[in-house]
Design an enzyme around this catalytic site. Sequence first.
Site, PDB file in Angstrom:
ATOM      1  N   CYS A   1       0.805  -1.227   0.000  1.00 14.94           N
ATOM      2  CA  CYS A   1       0.000   0.000   0.000  1.00 14.94           C
ATOM      3  C   CYS A   1       0.830   1.265   0.000  1.00 14.94           C
ATOM      4  O   CYS A   1       0.288   2.365  -0.087  1.00 14.94           O
ATOM      5  CB  CYS A   1      -0.923   0.002   1.209  1.00 14.94           C
ATOM      6  SG  CYS A   1      -1.933  -1.473   1.269  1.00 14.94           S
TER       7      CYS A   1
ATOM      8  N   CYS B   1       0.383   2.489   6.475  1.00 21.11           N
ATOM      9  CA  CYS B   1       0.824   1.133   6.771  1.00 21.11           C
ATOM     10  C   CYS B   1       0.769   0.347   5.477  1.00 21.11           C
ATOM     11  O   CYS B   1       0.126   0.756   4.525  1.00 21.11           O
ATOM     12  CB  CYS B   1      -0.078   0.501   7.810  1.00 21.11           C
ATOM     13  SG  CYS B   1      -1.803   0.499   7.308  1.00 21.11           S
TER      14      CYS B   1
END
Lengths: 717, 483
Positions: B147, B467
């Site tokens: 991500c 994250c």
Amino acid sequence: MVACRAIGILSRFSAFRILRSRGYICRNFTGSSALLKPILTMESKGMWQLFELTLPIQSMLAACKTLQEVTQLSQEAQRIVEKLEKSTKPIVAAINGSCLGGGLEVAISCQYRIATKDRKTVLGTPEVLLGALPGAGGTQRLPKMVGVPAALDMMLTGRSIRADRAKKMGLVDQLVEPLGPGLKPPEERTIEYLEEVAITFAKGLADKKISPKRDKGLVEKLTAYAMTIPFVRQQVYKKVEEKVRKQTKGLYPAPLKIIDVVKTGIEQGSDAGYLCESQKFGELVMTKESKALMGLYHGQVLCKKNKFGAPQKDVKHLAILGAGLMGAGIAQVSVDKGLKTILKDATLTALDRGQQQVFKGLNDKVKKKALTSFERDSIFSNLTGQLDYQGFEKADMVIEAVFEDLSLKHRVLKEVEAVIPDHCIFASNTSALPISEIAAVSKRPEKVIGMHYFSPVDKMQLLEIITTEKTSKDTSASAVAVGLKQGKVIIVVKDGPGFYTTRCLAPMMSEVIRILQEGVDPKKLDSLTTSFGFPVGAATLVDEVGVDVAKHVAEDLGKVFGERFGGGNPELLTQMVSKGFLGRKSGKGFYIYQEGVKRKDLNSDMDSILASLKLPPKSEVSSDEDIQFRLVTRFVNEAVMCLQEGILATPAEGDIGAVFGLGFPPCLGGPFRFVDLYGAQKIVDRLKKYEAAYGKQFTPCQLLADHANSPNKKFYQ
Amino acid sequence: MTILTYPFKNLPTASKWALRFSIRPLSCSSQLRAAPVFVFKLYLKAVQTKTKKTLAKPNIRNVVVVDGVRTPFLLSGTSYKDLMPHDLARAALTGLLHRTSVPKEVVDYIIFGTVIQEVKTSNVAREAALGAGFSDKTPAHTVTMACISANQAMTTGVGLIASGQCDVIVAGGVELMSDVPIRHSRKMRKLMLDLNKAKSMGQRLSLISKFRFNFLAPELPAVSEFSTSETMGHSADRLAAAFAVSRLEQDEYALRSHSLAKKAQDEGLLSDVVPFKVPGKDTVTKDNGIRPSSLEQMAKLKPAFIKPYGTVTAANSSFLTDGASAMLIMAEEKALAMGYKPKAYLRDFMYVSQDPKDQLLLGPTYATPKVLEKAGLTMNDIDAFEFHEAFSGQILANFKAMDSDWFAENYMGRKTKVGLPPLEKFNNWGGSLSLGHPFGATGCRLVMAAANRLRKEGGQYGLVAACAAGGQGHAMIVEAYPK
């Protein structure tokens, strides 16, 4: 190494599981009212109930002397558990950690069970491994919950079931994943979370929003339906009984009684079932077998402790010399505990084979889903395979597992001492070479110790640690700490030819040869030994150990101990070796071994060798029973002599070593327990009878004679 | 002071920007403590009276964001479903060209982030750049870091500029979750490859005879963490439980995200969105995942991962999204020389990683204090927080971790807690929960949101944090470019 090779087969034996199940939890029999109290207080607390099913282990039935007392205890436990089951408020069992034995029986009496999906969380009924049965209603509730076949499997094998498997079986209703770090230590928060989840389910149960009934799969439904047909049930009982009889050879009474109790409950109703359960429980607990197995359990707990205390420096870097079967095995049980391990061999081929062995061992666990492939890879990266001594300057301990040759061991010891740091311990994995002789060339004999592993290392639990007079206490502490880390059960013995395990095995092996010379068929001998309780037949054992190894040991120990280790003619082994009959490893020994073929045929080429060395059998000591006792009494006599000479420190270690390392019948509890239960006098009588026929080899040792003379003397008080 | 400021007087007014640029590095020296205050009062409508320094470093080139755009982020399986990833990426690139009017040949290098790779366009950056009409002399590469892939694309660009290798970089990211590569099973692949190599009919037939029907079972791209075999939603649910984040808190936070996103969309604040005429379909002008609901509605949903008692639901998780983003990054002097008015500086950044099992989504907690320390800032200095919202539970767990002394002591090796970002400065224009989260493209959206917010709301520093799968995390300081 003698013993090492022999025992590979033992682990297949189900009764050995006892020794594998960790964190054994039994019901708190001694204070049954103490159990009652927490349950009642919880009931008053609200609609949900929760308790961690880790009741403390008590010296279970030590307090009970008579059958009635034991039966009564079982009945009392049944009543308490019944109270839980009949509770009008829903009770949810929240399970984290081991839920075994009594803990499980409490859990299955609750309306709902929630367990953490942790490796530590296991459920099971290991009573059978102690020669008993689940005595608090388990035999009655379990079949209803998971079906008769699964329940019998659990109770007869005593296996521990992991949480996810338990969920599939219907043994638990919900799983809770263990949590990671949060605002509290993970373990603490996981239990708290488990409680929270349990409470929501208890509320749901109370409001009838959740049904305690579980949807069953098609297969399950079919099995359940089939079990309603009396004929099918009878067939199931019959099949299971047959199987049990075949496996236990009638040596273990518990499994048959468990089937009996389950049968009574199903065929005659629960009242009869509960009564039968408590009675049979009482009967079983009073048996010799149960006492022997419980003794082993306690011995094992004892041998899982480090009596030398914590070592000054933790071993973090391990180096292993020799990537053979043993070396690679030791590496395997070390890397998966997080020890950085160097595996060194002299040739690339040998090293490759060793590394592949470690990988295969780990990969087999992946196939069984005990590890993920990722964990396998990260564990495997703890292993460094190399041909030189690079990195040895960081090693905290070196274990050599090179070929059993004194001059070779001397050479590697000197080579290694040149490169290792001062604190590094040198351990020798040998089955018979005296450690003090190996240490003779060492610059620092206080750092030299023996660590005798048994093959296959990843399956055999025993580790025999041998200390010389010069070995320092801290060295011993370190070796034991490493062994415990590797998951071993440890006995510590003094140095001497054959130490303890090999030394006990040697006279028995000598007797095996004599019996074969006397014309007993190897197959017959095997069946005699296995029916006595040995997991491996005596002739097969020689094949497994390797005939050449057996010959070496017989010659070496024969030289030291002389006539006492005589009996069979070592010439038999010599001739076998010269013909290339080395046992399983060469494909031929007493039997013929073929890849992929399970059936073993006798090696007909042995007939001429046996015929040439034939001895006339002595009819007065050649009955089946006599043959069994000739083998066992020589073993026992030598074991007692080891205690007498101080090779062994305690009888408990002797029993553990014999059962875990050499396959001494677990139902007899080990040589010392056997003497206690069978009677020293009777054994001495037997020995004297054989002494009359064969001479000195059967002379009872002084300590055994002392025990025979004073019947109050026992190895276990 | 006089000596230092003297040359400015002689500068022609046209190079006003250069003046401002050159004064900033000097502000570090002790004699000039007063200078920055002066500068800010003059050029920023900063409300704060506290003294703030700039984060420029001596001897290192300043890197600026000229501008950034993104396609509207759509729920996967909607208008973009027939496209390929490079189509989306191309749309972002043409949008950027249009927005910035940058001459194509000036671009030195193009970097894109992506997570689930389309096998045909594994270097999607290059395919998209060629299609978008960039010079075929401009090299392009694709990076992947779950991500935070777009973050990696940006920081790679920062590195290239700061080290003097490049002056002008286009960084971006793309993800098309409407179509993912589904493979034949390993056995089938092996059979097909062997068949390719087989020479005789006999060999072929013997290979074909090995075929079994189960070979046809397809292999889906893994949704779970490779190292732990746990899906991210599952891990998020456990993380929420570990930090005792309730279902209600999660739903409330998700509702906030959707409401703020809706408000921002209605007020036209999401200026980084560029319309995209989808071939064969209507022009898409805005994100379609923003759906403010009610707590009652959300409470009805069943847990999506830990059934039946978990707390993470479809409503409080980010959804599968299609989208692409792109950003023009330059060395400051180059941007000024070309007459641009940059939006922001890209300052210190930090990558962290931790246990992928139990701390999979705690990246922001670990990265935030480190990047602040590196930049010499404190939480109070930050005016705009832009955190990637993978799950409500993940954001709230990070909040609790940052607010916990115990966690800081035991897991981060700090004496005191990190401190909580004030909610009124946090993801004020919505976040991944509401705007959507195309894995490879989110990083650029975060930076542009921070930059645009700083311009709109006033303020000097923005903190971007995210994250990522693999237990990794990223944080970066975005400094507003003086107006």
